[in-house]
Design a protein around this motif. Structure first.
Motif, PDB file in Angstrom:
ATOM      1  N   CYS A   1      -2.340  -1.263  -8.332  1.00 24.81           N
ATOM      2  CA  CYS A   1      -2.620  -2.697  -8.225  1.00 24.81           C
ATOM      3  C   CYS A   1      -2.700  -3.356  -9.594  1.00 24.81           C
ATOM      4  O   CYS A   1      -2.692  -4.587  -9.698  1.00 24.81           O
ATOM      5  CB  CYS A   1      -3.921  -2.924  -7.455  1.00 24.81           C
ATOM      6  SG  CYS A   1      -5.352  -2.060  -8.148  1.00 24.81           S
TER       7      CYS A   1
ATOM      8  N   HIS B   1       4.206  -3.107 -10.824  1.00 21.45           N
ATOM      9  CA  HIS B   1       5.596  -3.498 -10.535  1.00 21.45           C
ATOM     10  C   HIS B   1       6.071  -4.432 -11.639  1.00 21.45           C
ATOM     11  O   HIS B   1       5.577  -5.549 -11.784  1.00 21.45           O
ATOM     12  CB  HIS B   1       5.696  -4.190  -9.174  1.00 21.45           C
ATOM     13  CG  HIS B   1       5.144  -3.370  -8.047  1.00 21.45           C
ATOM     14  ND1 HIS B   1       5.908  -2.480  -7.338  1.00 21.45           N
ATOM     15  CD2 HIS B   1       3.889  -3.292  -7.527  1.00 21.45           C
ATOM     16  CE1 HIS B   1       5.158  -1.887  -6.420  1.00 21.45           C
ATOM     17  NE2 HIS B   1       3.923  -2.365  -6.518  1.00 21.45           N
TER      18      HIS B   1
ATOM     19  N   ILE C   1       6.341  -8.799  -4.853  1.00 20.54           N
ATOM     20  CA  ILE C   1       4.958  -8.601  -5.262  1.00 20.54           C
ATOM     21  C   ILE C   1       4.719  -8.961  -6.727  1.00 20.54           C
ATOM     22  O   ILE C   1       3.572  -9.143  -7.156  1.00 20.54           O
ATOM     23  CB  ILE C   1       4.539  -7.134  -4.996  1.00 20.54           C
ATOM     24  CG1 ILE C   1       3.020  -7.009  -4.944  1.00 20.54           C
ATOM     25  CG2 ILE C   1       5.136  -6.202  -6.035  1.00 20.54           C
ATOM     26  CD1 ILE C   1       2.540  -5.645  -4.510  1.00 20.54           C
TER      27      ILE C   1
ATOM     28  N   GLN D   1       0.758 -10.062  -8.315  1.00 18.35           N
ATOM     29  CA  GLN D   1      -0.082  -8.965  -8.768  1.00 18.35           C
ATOM     30  C   GLN D   1      -0.872  -9.369 -10.007  1.00 18.35           C
ATOM     31  O   GLN D   1      -0.608 -10.398 -10.636  1.00 18.35           O
ATOM     32  CB  GLN D   1       0.782  -7.740  -9.079  1.00 18.35           C
ATOM     33  CG  GLN D   1       1.746  -7.973 -10.230  1.00 18.35           C
ATOM     34  CD  GLN D   1       2.655  -6.795 -10.483  1.00 18.35           C
ATOM     35  OE1 GLN D   1       2.314  -5.654 -10.215  1.00 18.35           O
ATOM     36  NE2 GLN D   1       3.833  -7.068 -11.014  1.00 18.35           N
TER      37      GLN D   1
ATOM     38  N   ARG E   1      -1.359   5.073  -5.559  1.00 17.56           N
ATOM     39  CA  ARG E   1      -1.144   4.028  -4.558  1.00 17.56           C
ATOM     40  C   ARG E   1      -2.067   4.193  -3.362  1.00 17.56           C
ATOM     41  O   ARG E   1      -2.303   5.298  -2.890  1.00 17.56           O
ATOM     42  CB  ARG E   1       0.317   4.038  -4.097  1.00 17.56           C
ATOM     43  CG  ARG E   1       1.294   3.686  -5.216  1.00 17.56           C
ATOM     44  CD  ARG E   1       2.682   3.435  -4.685  1.00 17.56           C
ATOM     45  NE  ARG E   1       3.283   4.643  -4.146  1.00 17.56           N
ATOM     46  CZ  ARG E   1       4.480   4.662  -3.542  1.00 17.56           C
ATOM     47  NH1 ARG E   1       5.162   3.549  -3.389  1.00 17.56           N
ATOM     48  NH2 ARG E   1       4.976   5.800  -3.082  1.00 17.56           N
TER      49      ARG E   1
ATOM     50  N   ALA F   1       0.731  -4.078   0.472  1.00 19.57           N
ATOM     51  CA  ALA F   1       1.876  -3.168   0.578  1.00 19.57           C
ATOM     52  C   ALA F   1       2.291  -2.917   2.016  1.00 19.57           C
ATOM     53  O   ALA F   1       3.446  -2.584   2.284  1.00 19.57           O
ATOM     54  CB  ALA F   1       1.537  -1.832  -0.088  1.00 19.57           C
ATOM     55  N   THR F   2       1.358  -3.082   2.946  1.00 20.51           N
ATOM     56  CA  THR F   2       1.633  -2.712   4.340  1.00 20.51           C
ATOM     57  C   THR F   2       1.689  -3.894   5.299  1.00 20.51           C
ATOM     58  O   THR F   2       2.146  -3.750   6.435  1.00 20.51           O
ATOM     59  CB  THR F   2       0.543  -1.751   4.848  1.00 20.51           C
ATOM     60  OG1 THR F   2      -0.722  -2.450   4.867  1.00 20.51           O
ATOM     61  CG2 THR F   2       0.431  -0.532   3.950  1.00 20.51           C
TER      62      THR F   2
END
Length: 284
Positions: free
Chosen positions: A152, A156, A163, A167, A199, A205-206
């Motif tokens: 987090c 990325h 994302i 973030q 992770r 993410a989900t």
């Protein structure tokens, strides 16, 4: 002339039994002492790693380094906290290759090429002494780097990813830094810790509202792990749920190549709730 008296068989057996009894009493105590010593070193390691992570933002206008191994920004700037294991010849080592094997020296060269090394130039700080038996499922060598950075925290670096703009990339966006963890002990069993990131199956993410496990967290200290935090301190977390403790062994026995998201039973959510509270992303 008097004969020299020796020990009888019964006396020898009694002595042996007493020694065995003493060892049975002392051995558990020695294991506890050793475990506490490992925990103490690991606490120091994660504290130093977290402080180095914190110092980076002080020198970089509040920007944090990336949790992505080898992470680079769009202009090519290296921002990854650590780099891939690197050999002088033939170069990068693959995460799933068996030959040539990834050595400790290769991993240390990867450490030295990462941004965190500028602030913590001690490779041994990246290794927990309690991380003694973990080996790569591919080349069979011990894995040197014991820690991963929570994904987090700028995990990325590709602006094309959805994302990317949502973030945390600046320290000032982290609320309650003393509660948000940075470094986590990893149980990754590929050639090294996957992309340097730890992770969680987090909502961003989900697209689910519940939380689950994703990356394998290591439990190197009895029923506990050590975590570093974004304010620079570290703590020992004692895991309360058997699901958490047993998952590490289960994943190792399964020999998985890719780790799937897993959700604990409804009566074993204390640990996942703890990890969710410490996940910096959702507090953006």
């Amino acid at each position: 002339m008097k004969k020299k008296k020796g020990f009888t068989l019964i006396e020898l057996l009694v002595v042996i039994a007493i020694i065995a009894l003493l060892l049975s009493i002392i051995a558990p105590a020695l294991r506890i002492v050793k475990m506490k010593a490992y925990s103490s070193v690991c606490l120091t390691n994660t504290k130093n790693l977290s402080l180095a992570w914190y110092m980076y933002k002080e020198a970089n206008d509040d920007r944090i380094m990336s949790a992505l191994m080898g992470g680079r920004e769009s202009d090519g700037t290296w921002v990854g906290w650590i780099e891939r294991p690197y050999a002088v010849d033939p170069g990068d080592r693959g995460i799933r290759t068996s030959t040539p094997p990834v050595t400790d020296e290769d991993e240390i060269r990867g450490i030295e090429r990462g941004r965190l090394h500028e602030y913590l130039q001690s490779p041994q700080a990246y290794h927990c002494p309690g991380d003694r038996v973990r080996k790569s499922k591919y080349d069979g060598t011990p894995i040197f780097v014991s820690y991963s950075l929570a994904s987090c925290l700028y995990g990325h670096t590709d602006p094309a990813q959805t994302i990317y703009n949502r973030q945390i990339r600046r320290f000032s966006r982290i609320t309650s830094p003393a509660l948000r963890y940075t470094f986590v002990e990893s149980a990754e069993e590929r050639n090294w810790n996957e992309n340097g990131r730890f992770r969680m199956a987090a909502p961003e993410a989900t697209n689910r509202i519940d939380w689950g496990w994703w990356g394998p967290i290591a439990i190197n200290h009895g029923d506990s792990s050590v975590l570093g935090f974004t304010d620079g301190h570290s703590e020992v977390r004692r895991w309360k749920d058997s699901f958490t403790r047993e998952r590490v062994v289960k994943l190792s026995r399964m020999g998985v190549d890719l780790y799937d998201m897993e959700y604990p039973p409804l009566d074993q959510t204390a640990d996942i709730e703890y990890m969710a509270r410490g996940w910096a992303y959702r507090h953006l």
